[in-house]
Structures are given as C-alpha cells and as structure tokens.
Design a protein around this motif. Structure first.
Motif, PDB file in Angstrom:
ATOM      1  N   VAL A  95      10.803   9.167   3.822  1.00 60.11           N
ATOM      2  CA  VAL A  95      11.153   7.689   4.688  1.00 60.11           C
ATOM      3  C   VAL A  95      10.444   6.484   3.809  1.00 60.11           C
ATOM      4  O   VAL A  95      10.739   5.540   3.608  1.00 60.11           O
ATOM      5  CB  VAL A  95      11.743   7.693   5.854  1.00 60.11           C
ATOM      6  N   ARG A  96       9.366   6.107   4.230  1.00 57.45           N
ATOM      7  CA  ARG A  96       7.916   6.465   3.905  1.00 57.45           C
ATOM      8  C   ARG A  96       8.015   4.731   2.506  1.00 57.45           C
ATOM      9  O   ARG A  96       8.231   3.569   2.579  1.00 57.45           O
ATOM     10  CB  ARG A  96       6.352   6.251   4.373  1.00 57.45           C
ATOM     11  N   GLY A  98       0.920  -0.871  -0.065  1.00 59.43           N
ATOM     12  CA  GLY A  98       0.040  -0.101   0.235  1.00 59.43           C
ATOM     13  C   GLY A  98       0.980   0.940   0.335  1.00 59.43           C
ATOM     14  O   GLY A  98       0.811   1.971  -0.768  1.00 59.43           O
ATOM     15  N   ALA A  99       2.132   0.959   0.780  1.00 57.64           N
ATOM     16  CA  ALA A  99       1.973   2.902   1.064  1.00 57.64           C
ATOM     17  C   ALA A  99       3.829   2.787  -0.387  1.00 57.64           C
ATOM     18  O   ALA A  99       4.008   3.759  -0.530  1.00 57.64           O
ATOM     19  CB  ALA A  99       3.477   2.036   2.246  1.00 57.64           C
ATOM     20  N   GLY A 100       4.522   1.481  -0.621  1.00 57.99           N
ATOM     21  CA  GLY A 100       5.358   1.166  -1.530  1.00 57.99           C
ATOM     22  C   GLY A 100       4.772   1.537  -3.621  1.00 57.99           C
ATOM     23  O   GLY A 100       5.354   2.690  -3.805  1.00 57.99           O
ATOM     24  N   LEU A 101       3.177   0.854  -3.293  1.00 53.64           N
ATOM     25  CA  LEU A 101       2.646   0.386  -4.867  1.00 53.64           C
ATOM     26  C   LEU A 101       1.593   1.835  -4.949  1.00 53.64           C
ATOM     27  O   LEU A 101       1.065   2.038  -5.674  1.00 53.64           O
ATOM     28  CB  LEU A 101       2.773  -0.803  -5.329  1.00 53.64           C
ATOM     29  N   GLY A 102       0.921   2.448  -3.699  1.00 54.62           N
ATOM     30  CA  GLY A 102       0.172   3.315  -3.502  1.00 54.62           C
ATOM     31  C   GLY A 102      -1.524   2.221  -4.001  1.00 54.62           C
ATOM     32  O   GLY A 102      -1.943   2.587  -4.690  1.00 54.62           O
ATOM     33  N   MET A 103      -1.184   0.858  -3.590  1.00 57.11           N
ATOM     34  CA  MET A 103      -2.679  -0.172  -4.084  1.00 57.11           C
ATOM     35  C   MET A 103      -4.086   0.343  -3.252  1.00 57.11           C
ATOM     36  O   MET A 103      -4.753   0.397  -3.571  1.00 57.11           O
ATOM     37  CB  MET A 103      -2.077  -1.180  -3.348  1.00 57.11           C
ATOM     38  N   PHE A 104      -3.480   1.520  -1.865  1.00 57.81           N
ATOM     39  CA  PHE A 104      -4.557   2.345  -1.727  1.00 57.81           C
ATOM     40  C   PHE A 104      -4.290   3.228  -1.125  1.00 57.81           C
ATOM     41  O   PHE A 104      -2.751   3.387  -0.458  1.00 57.81           O
ATOM     42  CB  PHE A 104      -4.912   1.585   0.139  1.00 57.81           C
ATOM     43  N   THR A 105      -4.808   4.095  -0.262  1.00 53.26           N
ATOM     44  CA  THR A 105      -4.531   5.406   0.522  1.00 53.26           C
ATOM     45  C   THR A 105      -3.297   5.186   1.789  1.00 53.26           C
ATOM     46  O   THR A 105      -4.420   4.287   2.470  1.00 53.26           O
ATOM     47  CB  THR A 105      -6.318   6.284   0.329  1.00 53.26           C
ATOM     48  N   PHE A 106      -2.822   5.808   1.394  1.00 49.18           N
ATOM     49  CA  PHE A 106      -2.173   5.388   2.949  1.00 49.18           C
ATOM     50  C   PHE A 106      -2.813   6.158   4.029  1.00 49.18           C
ATOM     51  O   PHE A 106      -3.547   7.490   4.124  1.00 49.18           O
ATOM     52  CB  PHE A 106      -0.905   6.040   2.819  1.00 49.18           C
ATOM     53  N   ASP A 107      -3.025   5.250   5.371  1.00 45.45           N
ATOM     54  CA  ASP A 107      -3.881   6.126   6.558  1.00 45.45           C
ATOM     55  C   ASP A 107      -3.133   5.748   7.520  1.00 45.45           C
ATOM     56  O   ASP A 107      -2.845   4.240   7.540  1.00 45.45           O
ATOM     57  CB  ASP A 107      -5.568   5.453   6.375  1.00 45.45           C
ATOM     58  N   SER A 108      -2.629   6.275   8.567  1.00 44.30           N
ATOM     59  CA  SER A 108      -1.998   6.075   9.614  1.00 44.30           C
ATOM     60  C   SER A 108      -2.583   5.169  10.550  1.00 44.30           C
ATOM     61  O   SER A 108      -2.267   4.569  11.407  1.00 44.30           O
ATOM     62  CB  SER A 108      -1.675   8.052  10.582  1.00 44.30           C
ATOM     63  N   ALA A 109      -4.047   5.367  11.080  1.00 44.85           N
ATOM     64  CA  ALA A 109      -4.663   5.069  12.110  1.00 44.85           C
ATOM     65  C   ALA A 109      -4.337   3.241  11.382  1.00 44.85           C
ATOM     66  O   ALA A 109      -4.307   2.643  12.070  1.00 44.85           O
ATOM     67  CB  ALA A 109      -5.917   5.702  12.071  1.00 44.85           C
ATOM     68  N   THR A 110      -5.063   2.708   9.980  1.00 45.54           N
ATOM     69  CA  THR A 110      -4.749   1.374   9.939  1.00 45.54           C
ATOM     70  C   THR A 110      -3.672   1.193   9.873  1.00 45.54           C
ATOM     71  O   THR A 110      -3.036   0.578  10.372  1.00 45.54           O
ATOM     72  CB  THR A 110      -4.653   1.335   8.140  1.00 45.54           C
ATOM     73  N   TRP A 155      10.094   1.139  11.595  1.00 40.55           N
ATOM     74  CA  TRP A 155       8.622   1.797  10.499  1.00 40.55           C
ATOM     75  C   TRP A 155       7.898   2.215  11.445  1.00 40.55           C
ATOM     76  O   TRP A 155       6.867   2.787  11.198  1.00 40.55           O
ATOM     77  CB  TRP A 155       8.445   0.778   9.251  1.00 40.55           C
ATOM     78  N   TRP A 156       7.612   1.366  12.252  1.00 45.60           N
ATOM     79  CA  TRP A 156       5.619   1.437  13.197  1.00 45.60           C
ATOM     80  C   TRP A 156       6.215   2.454  13.730  1.00 45.60           C
ATOM     81  O   TRP A 156       4.943   3.582  13.889  1.00 45.60           O
ATOM     82  CB  TRP A 156       5.402   0.442  13.432  1.00 45.60           C
ATOM     83  N   LEU A 157       7.558   2.284  14.568  1.00 45.12           N
ATOM     84  CA  LEU A 157       7.268   3.701  15.780  1.00 45.12           C
ATOM     85  C   LEU A 157       8.133   4.743  15.122  1.00 45.12           C
ATOM     86  O   LEU A 157       7.230   6.211  15.691  1.00 45.12           O
ATOM     87  CB  LEU A 157       8.902   2.921  16.458  1.00 45.12           C
TER      88      LEU A 157
END
Length: 205
Positions: A118-119, A27-39, A98-100
């Motif tokens: 960095v993501r 999701g973050a690397g290819l943009g397969m879905f919108t990145f959401d911090s809560a998710t 990464w999570w931190l």
C-alpha cells in the motif's frame, strides 16, 4: 491592521509538517532513499505535532475558535481561507492514516507485506496534499490586496523552497535520536544548503 506573530509562526510550522511528508512521500514513492520504519514513524509523528501546533496558531489568530468551525461548516469556496482549511484537514487525515498503517505493521497488527504494498499508493496520495499545505498560503496572501509585499508570482516557489529548508533542518535535528540511512543523510546534505540557496535567490528576485 498589523498581522500578529501567529502568522509567521504558522508559516514555519505548516511548512515543517508539509515538507517532512513531502520528503517521506518522495522516499517511499520514488525510492530516493531507503525506506526505514523508524525514520518514517519519527518524522511522521513530528509532522503531526507541527500540524497540531499550526491548528492552534490559526485558531488563536482568529481570536474566536467558533470562527474556525464556521469556516469548515459554512465554507466560502472562493476564499483561500476555506480552501486552505480543507487542504490542511485532508492532509492531516491521509498522512495520519498512512502513519497509523505503518505503526500498525510495526507492532504486528497488520502484515508488513500488506502495508509495503500500500505504501507507494499512500505516498502519492499524501504528496499533493502536503504540497498544498505548503503553497496554498501564497494564494491566500495573494487575496490580501492591501498587502503589496505578497503580490508576487514567485511566492509559491519560495514557500516550497522554505519548506525543504526547514524540513531538512528538522530531519537533521531528529538525526540526534534516530540513525538515518546513508542515502537519506546524503540527500539531506545536498538538499539543506541547496534549499537555502534557492530561497535566497528567490528573495533577491
């Protein structure tokens, strides 16, 4: 000697952890879905919990905790037990970092723009280790020559399909507490039944 219940349980827990971070990485690397911090924070924390459970199951299966330390401190690199242990340790370290970073950005410790930059790099670093956590067991079981059931070249692909199955299922469960983006929900609606179908086909094969 019969395998104990810890082995099938650890297959499930590590496949959940690896599968969740594979999906987050895609999701973050290819943009397969919108990145959401809560998710990300919810799913990432869930993955770390399942990695902790995996470690506990492995130590319990070895009967003596010092054996686990011995594998790490005196590894036999020809053994997939040692290779797998280091794959899991490295995955936990990079995924946890990464999570931190994402968590630090949400509470204002780090700038959001810095973490966003960095993501993509974090996603592509974590992904291969998440994949390794999922499929290394196929090579480990392949070394168990007395277990004919596991001498199967399709096993890595079946473990991958199963990880997508259980990870997307956990995502659905988390959806009761977190509102996922519409494109993530659409992806899961396809991925969950598709991974079940692929796993069934690989079982027949």
């Amino acid at each position: 000697i019969q395998w104990h219940w810890e082995l099938p349980a650890y297959l499930v827990t590590k496949n959940i952890a690896g599968g969740l971070f594979m999906l987050l990485s895609l999701g973050a690397g290819l943009g397969m879905f919108t990145f959401d911090s809560a998710t990300f924070l919810t799913a990432g924390f869930t993955a770390m919990v399942f990695m902790l459970i995996t470690t506990i199951l492995l130590i319990k299966d070895l009967s003596q905790p010092k054996r686990f330390l011995n594998i790490l401190l005196h590894p036999q690199w020809k053994s997939w037990v040692a290779r797998g242990a280091y794959i899991m340790v490295t995955f936990t370290a990079v995924a946890g970092l990464w999570w931190l970073l994402e968590g630090a950005a949400q509470v204002g410790i780090l700038p959001l723009e810095t973490v966003a930059a960095v993501r993509p790099f974090a996603a592509w670093i974590v992904f291969p280790f998440a994949l390794g956590v999922v499929i290394y067991t196929a090579f480990l079981l392949g070394q168990a020559e007395g277990r004919d059931m596991w001498q199967n070249n399709l096993l890595p692909f079946q473990l991958l399909a199963q990880s997508m199955m259980v990870a997307s299922g956990v995502f659905f469960a988390l959806g009761a507490f977190v509102n996922f983006s519409a494109d993530l929900q659409s992806l899961l609606a396809i991925l969950f039944p598709a991974s079940i179908a692929v796993n069934l086909l690989l079982t027949f094969a």
